[in-house]
Each structure stands twice: as structure tokens, then as C-alpha cells.
Write a protein that holds these residues in place. Structure first.
Motif, short mmCIF file in Angstrom:
data_model
loop_
_atom_site.label_atom_id
_atom_site.label_comp_id
_atom_site.label_asym_id
_atom_site.label_seq_id
_atom_site.Cartn_x
_atom_site.Cartn_y
_atom_site.Cartn_z
N LEU A 230 0.95 4.99 9.80
CA LEU A 230 0.76 4.48 8.44
C LEU A 230 2.05 4.42 7.64
CD1 LEU A 230 -2.59 6.23 7.50
CD2 LEU A 230 -2.24 3.88 8.25
N LEU B 183 -5.66 -1.88 4.78
CA LEU B 183 -6.17 -1.94 3.41
C LEU B 183 -7.29 -2.97 3.21
CD1 LEU B 183 -3.09 -1.32 1.13
CD2 LEU B 183 -5.27 -0.16 1.00
N ILE C 229 0.60 5.67 0.91
CA ILE C 229 -0.10 6.78 1.56
C ILE C 229 -0.36 7.84 0.50
CG2 ILE C 229 0.00 8.49 3.40
CD1 ILE C 229 2.14 6.69 4.72
N ARG D 65 -0.18 -0.64 7.18
CA ARG D 65 -0.93 -0.41 5.93
C ARG D 65 -1.54 -1.71 5.42
NH1 ARG D 65 3.84 2.42 4.64
NH2 ARG D 65 4.32 0.86 3.03
N SER D 66 -0.80 -2.81 5.55
CA SER D 66 -1.29 -4.11 5.09
C SER D 66 -2.47 -4.60 5.91
CB SER D 66 -0.16 -5.14 5.15
OG SER D 66 0.90 -4.77 4.32
N LEU E 128 -5.06 5.55 2.24
CA LEU E 128 -4.27 4.42 1.73
C LEU E 128 -4.83 3.90 0.42
CD1 LEU E 128 -3.75 2.29 4.94
CD2 LEU E 128 -2.10 3.77 3.82
N GLU F 259 -2.17 8.89 12.16
CA GLU F 259 -1.77 8.71 10.76
C GLU F 259 -0.27 8.45 10.61
OE1 GLU F 259 -3.14 12.32 8.95
OE2 GLU F 259 -5.13 11.53 8.58
N LYS G 175 4.76 -0.48 6.77
CA LYS G 175 4.15 -1.35 5.77
C LYS G 175 3.16 -2.34 6.40
CE LYS G 175 5.48 -4.60 2.14
NZ LYS G 175 6.58 -5.30 1.48
N GLY H 294 0.81 -1.22 0.00
CA GLY H 294 0.00 0.00 0.00
C GLY H 294 0.83 1.26 0.00
#
Length: 130
Positions: free
Chosen positions: A66, A76, A52, A72-73, A94, A63, A69, A50
Motif C-alpha cells: 500500500l 480505493l 494510509i 492505493r489508486s 486507505l 499491507e 500510489k 490516497g
């Protein structure tokens, strides 16, 4: 009668049995959602990670996490479950990096929404809601 079913009707009938035992097991769809969620998290972590959409230097508060990684994974797939095709995505923080990431997230979104439908049907049948 299940023996008379053919084609796509037979396929959906078998899927409904496998996922929720014809509505008798409300827990099965939830377990399947969790399994598919973790598979998607691993897939997104490995394939994509993903990105930003905001300037990383302008992130505030929560935030800032974020930038990792792994975080974010994890986020998402949740976004994808709530909005599988991305039709209502505005001001999204994202997004997937690659085409494969998009494909995985859209597939997960539809699968998880289908499993949620099976869960709701199981609850309806379990409590005999008409």
C-alpha cells in the motif's frame, strides 16, 4: 408508453435503455462498471493517490504494498463501490487525501451501485425471475 414520459421519468427511462437496453443486455452494465472503474483509478491516481491511515512502519504482509500510489489508486474505488457514502467505514486502511478525491470516490460509488442495480434488473428480466 414511452412517448408520454416526461421529466425525471424520461431521463431514467433513457438511462435504463442506454445502460442495459431495457434489461435485455445484462453485459452492458458490467462493461460500464469496468469503464467507470478504470476512469476512477486514473482520476484517483492523478488527483489524490490516497493515504494510509496506519503508521507506514507498522504495515505487515500484503499491507506493505500500500506504500505504492498505484496500488492505493486501484483499491480505493473498490472500497467506494462496496460502501459509497462511507457510513460503515471502521478501521479503514486507505482514505482519500483531498476533497476532490472524496467527491470522485462517492460519485463512483453511487454510479457503480446504480449500474449493479441495472445488472440485477437485467438478470431478473433475462431469466424472468418474479
Amino acid at each position: 408508453n414511452r412517448e408520454e414520459e416526461k421529466g425525471i421519468s424520461l431521463w431514467f427511462s433513457r438511462l435504463y435503455w442506454w445502460v442495459s437496453n431495457y434489461g435485455l443486455s445484462p453485459g452492458r452494465p458490467l462493461i460500464a462498471i469496468v469503464i467507470f472503474y478504470f476512469m476512477t483509478v486514473v482520476g484517483i491516481y492523478g488527483l489524490d493517490g490516497g493515504a494510509i491511515t496506519k503508521n507506514p512502519y507498522k504495515l505487515k504482509g500484503w499491507e506493505t504494498s500500500l506504500k505504492e500510489k498505484g496500488i492505493r489508486s486501484v483499491i480505493l474505488p473498490v472500497q467506494s463501490m462496496l460502501n459509497p457514502v462511507g457510513a460503515f467505514r471502521q478501521n479503514q486502511i486507505l482514505i482519500p487525501n483531498t476533497g476532490w478525491g472524496k467527491i470522485v470516490l462517492v460519485a463512483y460509488g453511487f454510479i457503480s451501485d446504480g449500474l449493479l442495480l441495472f445488472f440485477i434488473l437485467s438478470l431478473r428480466k433475462h431469466f424472468k425471475i418474479t
